[in-house]
Design a protein around this motif. Structure first.
Motif, short mmCIF file in Angstrom:
data_model
loop_
_atom_site.label_atom_id
_atom_site.label_comp_id
_atom_site.label_asym_id
_atom_site.label_seq_id
_atom_site.Cartn_x
_atom_site.Cartn_y
_atom_site.Cartn_z
N TYR A 132 12.90 -8.52 15.21
CA TYR A 132 12.93 -7.88 15.71
C TYR A 132 11.21 -7.69 15.77
N MET A 133 10.45 -8.84 15.31
CA MET A 133 9.53 -8.97 15.14
C MET A 133 8.39 -7.15 14.50
N ILE A 134 8.92 -6.81 12.84
CA ILE A 134 8.63 -5.90 12.50
C ILE A 134 7.85 -6.14 11.32
N THR A 135 7.00 -5.12 10.70
CA THR A 135 6.91 -5.65 9.41
C THR A 135 8.28 -5.75 7.96
N LYS A 136 7.72 -6.49 7.22
CA LYS A 136 8.33 -6.67 5.61
C LYS A 136 9.11 -4.72 5.16
N ASP A 137 7.92 -3.87 5.04
CA ASP A 137 8.72 -2.73 4.97
C ASP A 137 9.90 -1.66 5.79
N ILE A 138 9.57 -2.18 6.89
CA ILE A 138 10.17 -1.41 8.15
C ILE A 138 11.95 -2.08 8.23
N ALA A 139 11.53 -3.12 8.02
CA ALA A 139 12.71 -4.53 7.90
C ALA A 139 13.56 -4.42 6.60
N ALA A 140 12.81 -3.45 5.45
CA ALA A 140 13.39 -3.10 3.79
C ALA A 140 14.04 -2.61 4.40
N ALA A 141 13.18 -0.72 4.82
CA ALA A 141 13.25 0.84 5.49
C ALA A 141 15.36 0.78 6.30
N TYR A 142 14.85 -0.39 6.86
CA TYR A 142 16.17 -0.60 8.31
C TYR A 142 18.05 -1.27 6.94
N VAL A 143 17.30 -2.17 6.67
CA VAL A 143 18.64 -2.42 5.09
C VAL A 143 19.27 -1.31 4.60
N ILE A 144 18.28 -0.81 4.43
CA ILE A 144 18.51 0.14 3.56
C ILE A 144 19.42 1.41 4.56
N ALA A 145 19.17 1.42 5.89
CA ALA A 145 19.42 2.54 6.64
C ALA A 145 21.18 1.47 6.93
N PRO B 244 0.85 -1.20 0.03
CA PRO B 244 -0.14 0.13 0.26
C PRO B 244 1.24 0.64 -0.14
N ASP B 245 0.26 2.01 -0.95
CA ASP B 245 0.96 3.68 -1.01
C ASP B 245 1.32 3.99 1.11
N ASN B 246 2.74 3.98 1.39
CA ASN B 246 3.22 4.27 2.63
C ASN B 246 4.79 4.80 2.61
N ILE B 247 5.18 5.75 3.62
CA ILE B 247 6.52 5.62 3.94
C ILE B 247 7.25 4.57 4.81
N SER B 248 8.07 3.53 4.70
CA SER B 248 8.41 3.33 6.10
C SER B 248 10.13 3.48 6.60
N TRP B 249 9.79 3.96 8.20
CA TRP B 249 11.66 4.60 8.33
C TRP B 249 11.87 3.67 9.61
N ALA B 250 12.87 3.71 9.05
CA ALA B 250 13.98 2.74 10.64
C ALA B 250 14.98 3.58 10.46
N GLU B 251 15.31 3.88 12.26
CA GLU B 251 16.47 4.86 13.11
C GLU B 251 17.82 3.97 13.76
N THR B 252 18.58 4.29 13.44
CA THR B 252 19.74 3.71 13.34
C THR B 252 20.49 4.37 14.59
N SER C 251 18.54 -3.89 -4.53
CA SER C 251 18.75 -4.54 -4.68
C SER C 251 18.26 -4.91 -3.53
N TYR C 252 17.55 -6.36 -3.35
CA TYR C 252 17.45 -8.00 -2.11
C TYR C 252 16.81 -6.75 -0.84
N THR C 253 16.83 -5.45 -0.59
CA THR C 253 16.41 -4.70 0.25
C THR C 253 15.40 -4.95 1.25
N SER C 254 14.17 -5.86 0.22
CA SER C 254 13.34 -6.43 0.49
C SER C 254 12.60 -7.19 1.56
N ILE C 255 14.03 -8.56 0.45
CA ILE C 255 13.86 -9.88 0.55
C ILE C 255 15.09 -9.66 1.99
N ILE C 256 15.79 -9.53 2.06
CA ILE C 256 16.60 -9.36 3.35
C ILE C 256 15.99 -8.84 4.16
N GLY C 257 15.43 -7.78 4.33
CA GLY C 257 14.82 -7.51 5.26
C GLY C 257 13.00 -7.97 6.15
#
Length: 478
Positions: free
Chosen positions: A348-361, A225-233, A334-340
């Motif tokens: 971390y019991m987080i959604t796929k989208d937030i996990a992808a944002a964490y991989v990007i971070a 769905p249309d959304n922005i997920s973000w993750a802080e490290t 590349s593969y940020t969603s799959i790895i996340g």
């Protein structure tokens, strides 16, 4: 770059016709220059020749050559044939060639195409000339005007109508630009019989003060769905906090409405980074992949093209961050969603989208995603026969032809990958020399082995169910 759009109101119809003629000659000059550049002509030779042919001063001609060169370079960068560029718009031109279009509809399309082809004028700013010599903003007692050089030291004036009452700030900004003598470029265009001016100034950004030294904010923009997920490290790549921002307003509405809300979402993201004192990491999206047939018809190309529509949002985040002195890092998506979803979603019991944002971070911090030992044990226990059984299961259960085809293709690739490992002493997470496979293929095979059996019809966004299977290593239970 700040761009201000304004409508030009001429003092008489004769003045408007003179400017329209100037725009027609300049547009012809630009198209002529494009053809000569294809033939290998140099700028100086063209400049001398074109002034006499089109009766334009040297500055107008130089700007036409610059625009022609820019179009040529852009065509090459996109992988298109520069000889097949159609000024006025290829899509409109193809519609005009269709025989079933006639009457008023044909005339409307033809007028629109001719306006785009012939109704252009561009003038670069010049600091030494206190703004812009050919098209200068002048503030008078009765309003703000654009002074246009129409040749032989003859100037015409057009009132600048910067918008309705709610857009008064545009007019004030134009007055400030005129009085400050900073360089500004002006592009004049003909649309629906009216003439519009676009004023552009380059704004100097402040020095970068917020860097990745204390950590980053990773951004993942999702089409559905249309959304922005973000993750802080933190600076070591450890997850500190995360969030999700729905973008329901981008699902429908006018172009202007979507543009307004993109700025709003960009402001929210930048404010988060500013408050936390962290740099921003975004995906570097590319649209060069045209698919096998070269017409953007493939599944991967459609995904890239759809993501390309979100580049406007990412570009705004980048612009606002620079204004605030915040570092922006672009990474390969590349593969940020799959790895996340396989590594961090169950951990971390987080959604796929937030996990992808964490991989990007983490990627923005230069961190590599190594596969955990339990995951490697799982892959070592996986056999080709099990994947063959999975393939038959998908054929029988998945009714959606598109999803079925996609799964079967992924399973066949995973089988081929495992077969290539049979001759190797052990399975290690590293690029496979002498093959077309890489470390990413381990993640792809893992996705096929665990996600497809659990949810063959639709990939879920919550992968916490994989915690026992992958994190704790409890596999083998039917």
């Amino acid at each position: 770059m700040i761009v201000i759009q304004a409508k030009l109101i001429f003092l008489s119809q004769d003045d408007k016709q003179i400017v329209l003629d100037l725009m027609r000659r300049w547009s012809s000059c630009m198209r002529f220059a494009y053809k000569r550049l294809l033939e290998g002509y140099d700028r100086n030779t063209l400049k001398r020749e074109l002034q006499g042919i089109f009766n334009l001063n040297s500055r107008y001609v130089d700007d036409a050559i610059m625009k022609a060169r820019s179009t040529l370079e852009s065509s090459k960068e996109l992988g298109n044939n520069p000889k097949k560029v159609i000024f006025g718009g290829k899509d409109l031109f193809k519609k005009l060639q269709k025989r079933h279009i006639n009457g008023k509809e044909y005339k409307k399309l033809k007028t629109k195409w001719q306006e785009r082809r012939k109704g252009n004028l561009y003038s670069r700013g010049d600091k030494s000339k206190k703004g812009n010599l050919n098209t200068r903003i002048e503030v008078k007692e009765n309003g703000t005007f654009l002074r246009i050089n129409v040749g032989e030291r003859k100037y015409l004036y057009a009132r600048i109508e910067a918008g309705y009452k709610k857009n008064k700030s545009r007019g004030k900004l134009l007055q400030e630009i005129a009085q400050s003598n900073i360089p500004y470029s002006v592009e004049v265009k003909l649309k629906n019989g009216n003439i519009y001016a676009y004023f552009a100034i380059e704004k100097e950004y402040p020095e970068i003060k917020i860097t990745k030294e204390k950590g980053v904010i990773g951004i993942d923009v999702n089409a559905y769905p249309d959304n922005i997920s973000w993750a802080e490290t933190d600076e070591k790549g450890n997850l500190i906090s995360y969030g999700n921002m729905p973008m329901t307003e981008l699902a429908s509405g006018s172009k202007d409405k979507k543009e307004y809300f993109r700025w709003q979402y960009a402001h929210e993201i930048v404010n988060i980074a500013k408050e936390k004192g962290k740099a921003i990491v975004i995906e570097g999206l590319d649209i060069k992949n045209k698919g096998k047939r070269g017409d953007f018809s493939g599944r991967k190309s459609r995904r890239i093209r759809h993501n390309f529509s979100y580049r406007a949002l990412l570009s705004k985040i980048k612009t606002l961050a620079k204004r605030e002195g915040i570092e922006v890092i672009e990474v390969n998506p590349s593969y940020t969603s799959i790895i996340g979803m396989l590594k961090y979603s169950p951990q971390y019991m987080i959604t796929k989208d937030i996990a992808a944002a964490y991989v990007i971070a983490r990627r923005g911090l230069g961190k590599e995603e190594k596969m955990p030992n339990n995951y490697m044990k799982f892959l070592n226990a996986l056999t080709v026969d099990e994947l063959e059984e999975l393939k038959e299961h998908v054929k029988k259960t998945v009714r959606n032809k598109h999803i079925n085809k996609k799964h079967l293709k992924e399973i066949d690739k995973a089988i081929k990958f495992l077969q290539s490992l049979e001759s190797k002493p052990g399975r290690v997470l590293e690029p496979l020399n002498g093959t077309s496979f890489s470390a990413y293929n381990f993640w792809q095979v893992l996705k096929v082995a665990v996600v497809t059996p659990l949810s063959p019809e639709k990939v879920p966004r919550d992968f916490s169910a994989l915690r026992e299977l992958l994190i704790q290593g409890k596999w083998g239970d039917p």
